[in-house]
Motif scaffolding. Structure first.
Motif, short mmCIF file in Angstrom:
data_model
loop_
_atom_site.label_atom_id
_atom_site.label_comp_id
_atom_site.label_asym_id
_atom_site.label_seq_id
_atom_site.Cartn_x
_atom_site.Cartn_y
_atom_site.Cartn_z
N ASP A 83 0.83 -1.22 0.00
CA ASP A 83 0.00 0.00 0.00
C ASP A 83 0.86 1.26 0.00
O ASP A 83 0.57 2.23 -0.69
CB ASP A 83 -0.91 0.05 1.24
CG ASP A 83 -1.95 -1.04 1.21
OD1 ASP A 83 -1.91 -1.87 0.27
OD2 ASP A 83 -2.79 -1.08 2.12
N LEU A 91 -4.06 2.80 -5.32
CA LEU A 91 -4.57 2.03 -4.17
C LEU A 91 -6.09 1.88 -4.27
O LEU A 91 -6.63 0.78 -4.08
CB LEU A 91 -4.16 2.72 -2.86
CG LEU A 91 -4.55 1.97 -1.59
CD1 LEU A 91 -3.97 0.56 -1.56
CD2 LEU A 91 -4.08 2.74 -0.34
N HIS A 94 -6.84 -0.70 -6.83
CA HIS A 94 -6.55 -2.04 -6.30
C HIS A 94 -7.67 -2.51 -5.37
O HIS A 94 -8.11 -3.65 -5.44
CB HIS A 94 -5.23 -2.01 -5.51
CG HIS A 94 -4.01 -2.27 -6.33
ND1 HIS A 94 -3.57 -1.40 -7.29
CD2 HIS A 94 -3.13 -3.30 -6.32
CE1 HIS A 94 -2.47 -1.90 -7.84
NE2 HIS A 94 -2.19 -3.05 -7.27
N THR A 100 -6.49 -6.19 -2.97
CA THR A 100 -5.91 -6.04 -1.62
C THR A 100 -6.45 -7.14 -0.68
O THR A 100 -6.06 -7.21 0.46
CB THR A 100 -6.24 -4.65 -1.03
OG1 THR A 100 -7.65 -4.43 -1.16
CG2 THR A 100 -5.49 -3.55 -1.73
#
Ligand SMILES: NC(=O)N[C@H]1NC(=O)NC1=O
Length: 174
Positions: A83, A91, A94, A100
């Motif tokens: 991260d 992020l 993702h 994640t």
């Protein structure tokens, strides 16, 4: 005063009027960590509508040499990177695609194949993960690893364009 659409995206008039340093900050990550792309959009103002901004971004990509393209590809994080190594945009992308939340086994597969991909091509594997799930992304990585460098330069850049278009459309009202 700036006018925003109900969902917070700016109108074309505001984009045209925006103070330069604010513009550079707002558009800094449309192409990952690439102020040159923001500067290109800035110098081609004013725009009549959102489509003209998208076309301007296309022209930016068109203006790049192979060396510039490779540099840009290398600004993107590996899929499943930590991260802390990702921009807010990456992020967010993702998280939305489920990358994640993968298990350790899938994470090691991504890491191993990402490394092989970088070693073979000299730039990271890039895929617009919005609208895709980890399984599809991993299978695409496996397939693309078999390609040659020229096809992958084109494929990676095509994905960068898709990512940029989504980031741009999150900023401006269409
Ligand atoms: N490596 C890679 O594909 N990164 C990305 N993909 C995406 O949709 N956002 C990214 O940052």
């Amino acid at each position: 005063m700036e006018t925003c659409n109900v969902d917070g995206r700016m109108e074309i008039g505001d984009l045209n009027q925006m103070e330069e340093s604010k513009f550079m900050m707002t558009f800094a990550n449309v192409v990952e960590k690439c102020p040159e792309a923001a500067a290109f959009l800035l110098t081609h103002r004013p725009y009549m509508n959102a489509n003209e901004v998208f076309s301007s971004l296309e022209r930016f990509f068109y203006s790049l040499s192979t060396e510039d393209k490779t540099k840009i590809l290398n600004l993107y994080p590996d899929l499943t990177a930590a991260d802390k190594d990702m921009t807010k945009d990456s992020l967010h992308e993702h998280i939305k695609s489920g990358l994640t939340k993968i298990n350790e086994h899938t994470r090691s597969s991504f890491e191993e194949l990402n490394t092989l991909y970088r070693e073979k091509f000299g730039f990271p594997f890039i895929m617009c993960v919005t609208g895709n799930d980890p399984e599809k992304i991993l299978s695409s990585l496996q397939k693309r690893l078999r390609n040659d460098v020229e096809s992958e330069l084109n494929a990676d850049l095509h994905e960068v364009k898709k990512i940029s278009r989504i980031r741009l459309s999150n900023l401006i009202a269409v």
